[in-house]
Design a protein around this motif. Structure first.
Motif, PDB file in Angstrom:
ATOM      1  N   ALA A  12       0.826  -1.097   0.026  1.00  0.00           N
ATOM      2  CA  ALA A  12      -0.167   0.048   0.029  1.00  0.00           C
ATOM      3  C   ALA A  12       0.826   1.320  -0.187  1.00  0.00           C
ATOM      4  CB  ALA A  12      -1.030  -0.021   1.313  1.00  0.00           C
ATOM      5  N   CYS A  13       0.648   2.047  -0.902  1.00  0.00           N
ATOM      6  CA  CYS A  13       1.398   3.208  -1.086  1.00  0.00           C
ATOM      7  C   CYS A  13       0.439   4.648  -1.043  1.00  0.00           C
ATOM      8  CB  CYS A  13       2.303   3.194  -2.195  1.00  0.00           C
ATOM      9  SG  CYS A  13       1.808   2.783  -3.673  1.00  0.00           S
ATOM     10  N   GLY A  14       1.151   5.847  -0.491  1.00  0.00           N
ATOM     11  CA  GLY A  14       0.382   6.845  -0.761  1.00  0.00           C
ATOM     12  C   GLY A  14       1.216   8.088   0.259  1.00  0.00           C
ATOM     13  N   TYR A  15       0.510   8.921   0.766  1.00  0.00           N
ATOM     14  CA  TYR A  15       1.127  10.112   1.245  1.00  0.00           C
ATOM     15  C   TYR A  15       0.311  10.424   2.615  1.00  0.00           C
ATOM     16  CZ  TYR A  15       2.678  10.688  -3.330  1.00  0.00           C
ATOM     17  OH  TYR A  15       3.496  10.369  -4.387  1.00  0.00           O
ATOM     18  N   ARG A  16       0.984  10.757   3.803  1.00  0.00           N
ATOM     19  CA  ARG A  16       0.491  11.000   5.024  1.00  0.00           C
ATOM     20  C   ARG A  16      -0.225  10.203   5.542  1.00  0.00           C
ATOM     21  NH1 ARG A  16      -0.265  17.645   3.755  1.00  0.00           N
ATOM     22  NH2 ARG A  16       1.667  17.987   3.258  1.00  0.00           N
ATOM     23  N   LEU A  21      -2.810   3.623  -3.415  1.00  0.00           N
ATOM     24  CA  LEU A  21      -2.889   2.392  -4.058  1.00  0.00           C
ATOM     25  C   LEU A  21      -2.578   1.176  -2.895  1.00  0.00           C
ATOM     26  CD1 LEU A  21      -0.472   2.639  -6.886  1.00  0.00           C
ATOM     27  CD2 LEU A  21      -2.732   2.486  -7.187  1.00  0.00           C
ATOM     28  N   ARG A  22      -3.465  -0.018  -3.003  1.00  0.00           N
ATOM     29  CA  ARG A  22      -3.380  -0.870  -1.968  1.00  0.00           C
ATOM     30  C   ARG A  22      -3.286  -2.205  -2.573  1.00  0.00           C
ATOM     31  NH1 ARG A  22      -8.225   1.298  -2.824  1.00  0.00           N
ATOM     32  NH2 ARG A  22     -10.025   0.074  -3.231  1.00  0.00           N
ATOM     33  N   ASP A  23      -2.748  -3.030  -1.732  1.00  0.00           N
ATOM     34  CA  ASP A  23      -2.776  -4.595  -2.065  1.00  0.00           C
ATOM     35  C   ASP A  23      -2.166  -4.802  -3.593  1.00  0.00           C
ATOM     36  OD1 ASP A  23      -3.132  -7.172  -1.511  1.00  0.00           O
ATOM     37  OD2 ASP A  23      -5.063  -7.311  -2.664  1.00  0.00           O
ATOM     38  N   PRO A  57       6.721   2.710   2.079  1.00  0.00           N
ATOM     39  CA  PRO A  57       5.287   2.063   1.980  1.00  0.00           C
ATOM     40  C   PRO A  57       4.707   2.159   3.150  1.00  0.00           C
ATOM     41  CG  PRO A  57       7.055   0.374   2.119  1.00  0.00           C
ATOM     42  CD  PRO A  57       7.806   1.791   1.806  1.00  0.00           C
ATOM     43  N   LEU A  58       3.336   2.208   2.829  1.00  0.00           N
ATOM     44  CA  LEU A  58       2.424   2.361   3.975  1.00  0.00           C
ATOM     45  C   LEU A  58       2.531   0.982   4.716  1.00  0.00           C
ATOM     46  CD1 LEU A  58      -0.483   4.732   2.589  1.00  0.00           C
ATOM     47  CD2 LEU A  58       1.761   5.443   3.995  1.00  0.00           C
TER      48      LEU A  58
END
Length: 262
Positions: A12-16, A21-23, A57-58
């Motif tokens: 899972a990636c993104g900001y703050r 995006l996930r999985d 990555p989250l």
């Protein structure tokens, strides 16, 4: 397909802490050009930056040659993965050659003088993108397309086994688009693991070995262009009423806009 050089699992990636995006589960093998497509805002740049270790990555992980990229030093990461951003500003006072020399950081470290091997790598990278005659020009004086090719040359000078390119065809005319995408395919055939985002579906279809589509915060598993770019998948992602047609010289789908209504 050969063993993956770069792999993502449960990513899972993104900001703050907000996922874009996930999985995401993806393998990028050597020997193929893997292309990521999707509408604006679908997370293509975010995913590439996470692959390159520039964005943590989250959840989940990215591995290069089996090692988690988040555990690598900046220098070791640069030895394994070279990233070409979509946008960058020239460093004031740097020539084209000096800009490409910055790609040798992973091999030399800061302030190291370099040697003949480094000179050859820089010269070969400039020649690969057709800028050997502009080596001493200030990078700030290059056109947008020339500077784009210079950033690709800097990545080539890293001599990393993984190449991650965010819209490498952007700002280039049709001739240079074909040259750059052809070069990426040759690099892949030579043993590199190459992943690129491409905005133009028709270019992606012609040049990619496999295509993964991003939409709705998810990534479809990369498959051959004929399967990835079905008319239904493209309509769901882009909602543009595009018409799928065959290419006259290749067994690859192409897309046309419907004519405007009178």
């Amino acid at each position: 397909m050969s063993a993956p050089v770069l792999s993502a699992r449960g990513l899972a990636c993104g900001y703050r802490r907000v996922p874009v995006l996930r999985d995401v589960n993806l393998d990028i093998p050597a020997g193929e050009l893997t292309v990521l497509v999707g509408p604006n805002g679908s997370g293509k740049t975010t995913l590439l930056r996470t692959f390159g270790g520039l964005l943590p990555p989250l959840s989940g992980e990215v591995r290069v040659r089996g090692e988690p990229i988040t555990r690598m030093s900046v220098r070791n990461r640069a030895r394994l993965a070279a990233y070409v951003p979509q946008m960058e500003t020239p460093v004031p006072g740097f020539t084209a050659r000096q800009t490409v020399w910055a790609g040798r950081f992973a091999r030399l470290g800061w302030f190291a003088p370099g040697g003949p091997e480094d000179d050859r790598a820089v010269a070969a990278a400039l020649q690969a993108v057709g800028l050997q005659g502009d080596a001493e020009r200030p990078a700030s004086e290059l056109s947008g397309g020339e500077f784009r090719r210079l950033l690709i040359a800097r990545a080539l000078a890293q001599e990393a086994p993984v190449l991650l390119l965010d819209e490498p065809e952007a700002h280039l005319d049709a001739g240079h688009q074909a040259e750059i995408l052809g070069m990426l395919r040759r690099l892949a055939r030579g043993g590199a693991a190459v992943a690129a985002t491409i905005h133009d579906l028709n270019l992606a279809s012609l040049w990619a070995d496999r295509i993964g589509m991003l939409t709705g915060g998810m990534l479809s598993p990369p498959v051959v262009p004929e399967e990835a770019l079905s008319e239904g998948a493209v309509e769901r992602a882009y909602r543009a009423g595009l018409v799928r047609v065959g290419h006259p010289g290749a067994d690859r789908p192409q897309f046309l806009h419907r004519p405007p209504e009178e």
